[in-house]
Design a protein around this motif. Structure first.
Motif, PDB file in Angstrom:
ATOM      1  N   GLU A  49       0.720  -1.177   0.015  1.00 36.78           N
ATOM      2  CA  GLU A  49       0.055  -0.027   0.006  1.00 36.78           C
ATOM      3  C   GLU A  49       1.068   1.219  -0.096  1.00 36.78           C
ATOM      4  OE1 GLU A  49      -3.724   1.669   2.653  1.00 36.78           O
ATOM      5  OE2 GLU A  49      -2.536   0.093   3.395  1.00 36.78           O
ATOM      6  N   VAL A  50       1.866   1.344   0.651  1.00 38.35           N
ATOM      7  CA  VAL A  50       2.965   2.401   0.831  1.00 38.35           C
ATOM      8  C   VAL A  50       3.550   2.520  -0.534  1.00 38.35           C
ATOM      9  CG1 VAL A  50       4.809   3.260   1.843  1.00 38.35           C
ATOM     10  CG2 VAL A  50       3.118   2.323   3.311  1.00 38.35           C
ATOM     11  N   ARG A  51       3.988   1.437  -1.171  1.00 39.20           N
ATOM     12  CA  ARG A  51       4.723   1.593  -2.510  1.00 39.20           C
ATOM     13  C   ARG A  51       3.807   2.204  -3.318  1.00 39.20           C
ATOM     14  NH1 ARG A  51       4.772  -3.177  -6.665  1.00 39.20           N
ATOM     15  NH2 ARG A  51       5.499  -1.714  -8.312  1.00 39.20           N
ATOM     16  N   LEU A  52       2.467   1.790  -3.474  1.00 40.78           N
ATOM     17  CA  LEU A  52       1.556   2.304  -4.303  1.00 40.78           C
ATOM     18  C   LEU A  52       1.359   3.614  -4.234  1.00 40.78           C
ATOM     19  CD1 LEU A  52      -0.806  -0.709  -5.078  1.00 40.78           C
ATOM     20  CD2 LEU A  52       0.937   0.086  -6.497  1.00 40.78           C
ATOM     21  N   ASP A  53       1.181   3.860  -2.963  1.00 47.17           N
ATOM     22  CA  ASP A  53       0.775   5.454  -2.494  1.00 47.17           C
ATOM     23  C   ASP A  53       1.960   6.463  -2.791  1.00 47.17           C
ATOM     24  OD1 ASP A  53      -0.358   7.514  -0.676  1.00 47.17           O
ATOM     25  OD2 ASP A  53       1.613   7.492  -0.097  1.00 47.17           O
ATOM     26  N   ARG A  54       3.323   5.880  -2.920  1.00 44.58           N
ATOM     27  CA  ARG A  54       4.313   6.845  -3.235  1.00 44.58           C
ATOM     28  C   ARG A  54       4.900   6.646  -4.577  1.00 44.58           C
ATOM     29  NH1 ARG A  54       3.684   7.644   1.751  1.00 44.58           N
ATOM     30  NH2 ARG A  54       5.356   8.532   2.947  1.00 44.58           N
ATOM     31  N   LEU A  55       4.734   5.583  -5.299  1.00 45.01           N
ATOM     32  CA  LEU A  55       5.525   5.279  -6.601  1.00 45.01           C
ATOM     33  C   LEU A  55       4.445   4.811  -7.709  1.00 45.01           C
ATOM     34  CD1 LEU A  55       8.839   4.361  -4.967  1.00 45.01           C
ATOM     35  CD2 LEU A  55       8.658   6.556  -6.410  1.00 45.01           C
ATOM     36  N   GLY A  56       3.406   4.410  -7.157  1.00 42.76           N
ATOM     37  CA  GLY A  56       2.561   3.672  -8.143  1.00 42.76           C
ATOM     38  C   GLY A  56       2.763   2.220  -8.473  1.00 42.76           C
TER      39      GLY A  56
END
Length: 336
Positions: A49-56
């Motif tokens: 979830e954090v990866r998608l939030d920051r970098l897609g």
């Protein structure tokens, strides 16, 4: 840790990263590192979830080339390229232009946007610098790839010249925590590595600074390392798992367990929410059939093809994995 304490630790981390949008402190990372095994899936879900939030959802693909293999004077205990160990790996001279370009074109054909030229040396002398200053613009001009370099410890003058030649990223791994480093390397210090990392950033190159899990370090030392990477703020962090090499002092070390590897992939993402977190050496032997799981636990970049002294999966297998996960391939920049 009780189930309720585990849920509270995850909820607090989620609020810090996605609500307050701040980095986790070392004590918060240590709390997450203590989660029981049955919470690793939840840890990975938060990391994704954090990866998608920051970098897609995009994944960056890179190929690496050992342009000068073996004969290194340093004693990194994990490395088959050290001249100090009785390794079956033979030293070879630096590759010529056509050999480098052929590897770069093969990298480009895989869909990669980044090509890293790696040399097994303590640091570049003037002859090596001259070759790098020729090769970097040659590869860029001929293939259109971004070019990264890994050539050991740099001086200020060398960092400036490499940046002026167009080096996009410079790779210089910390490998492990400052407190554990003397147990795996004695011919140079952790501080020397950290200073090269700072020089890279000072001269405008992106810093690629990787880790190697599984050399005998404790969980607390892994957390220490993640905190030290937070201080350096690299653009990219390759995640390596020890693949013990014959003839090296760590030849008999056991592999990191697959589920443990997923835990530390997730923790690396939670510690470094905006970096390119790149699958690197050892993933095939450590994770085996769980490699795709790392891409849903924080990984958003891959080295495809072979590594420096070990074989990787075929690029086709990795690209098929990304297609199955509906993760497009493209160039990325860190989002600190």
């Amino acid at each position: 840790m009780s189930p309720q304490e585990a849920q509270e630790a995850l909820a607090d981390a989620r609020e810090a990263l996605l609500g307050e949008r701040r980095l986790l402190r070392v004590e918060e990372l240590a709390r997450l590192a203590a989660l029981p095994d049955d919470q690793v899936a939840a840890l990975g879900a938060l990391a994704h979830e954090v990866r998608l939030d920051r970098l897609g959802p995009t994944v960056e693909v890179e190929g690496i080339l050992s342009a000068k293999t073996g004969g290194c004077p340093e004693d990194c205990h994990f490395c088959a390229q050290s001249a100090r160990f009785d390794s079956p790996l033979l030293a070879t001279p630096m590759l010529d232009d056509q050999e480098v370009l052929q590897a770069a074109w093969e990298t480009k054909a895989s869909g990669a946007s980044e090509f890293c030229i790696v040399l097994a040396i303590r640091g570049p002398d003037e002859r090596v610098m001259a070759r790098l200053l020729e090769l970097v613009p040659l590869v860029q001009r001929t293939t259109g790839l971004q070019v990264a370099v890994s050539a050991g410890i740099l001086t200020e003058n060398q960092a400036r010249r490499l940046a002026e030649a167009g080096v996009h990223r410079y790779n210089h791994n910390l490998e492990t925590a400052r407190s554990f480093f003397p147990q795996v390397v004695t011919t140079h210090s952790w501080e020397e590595r950290a200073e090269t990392c700072r020089l890279v950033q000072r001269h405008g190159m992106e810093l690629c600074c990787g880790v190697l899990f599984g050399m005998g370090e404790t969980p607390a030392q892994r957390v220490e390392l993640l905190g030290q990477l937070q201080e350096l703020r690299p653009a990219e962090v390759p995640i390596n798992f020890l693949n013990p090499r014959p003839g090296t002092p760590l030849a008999e070390r056991p592999l990191v367990g697959a589920w443990e590897a997923i835990r530390w992939v997730a923790l690396a993402r939670l510690a470094l929410p905006g970096v390119l977190l790149r699958y690197a050496g050892g993933r095939e032997v450590t994770l085996r059939d769980l490699q795709a799981l790392g891409l849903t636990a924080g990984i958003n970049a891959l080295i495809v093809g072979n590594y420096l002294t070990t074989l990787g999966r075929s690029p086709e297998e990795d690209l098929r994995m990304l297609e199955d996960l509906a993760m497009p391939v493209g160039a990325l920049s860190a989002a600190w």
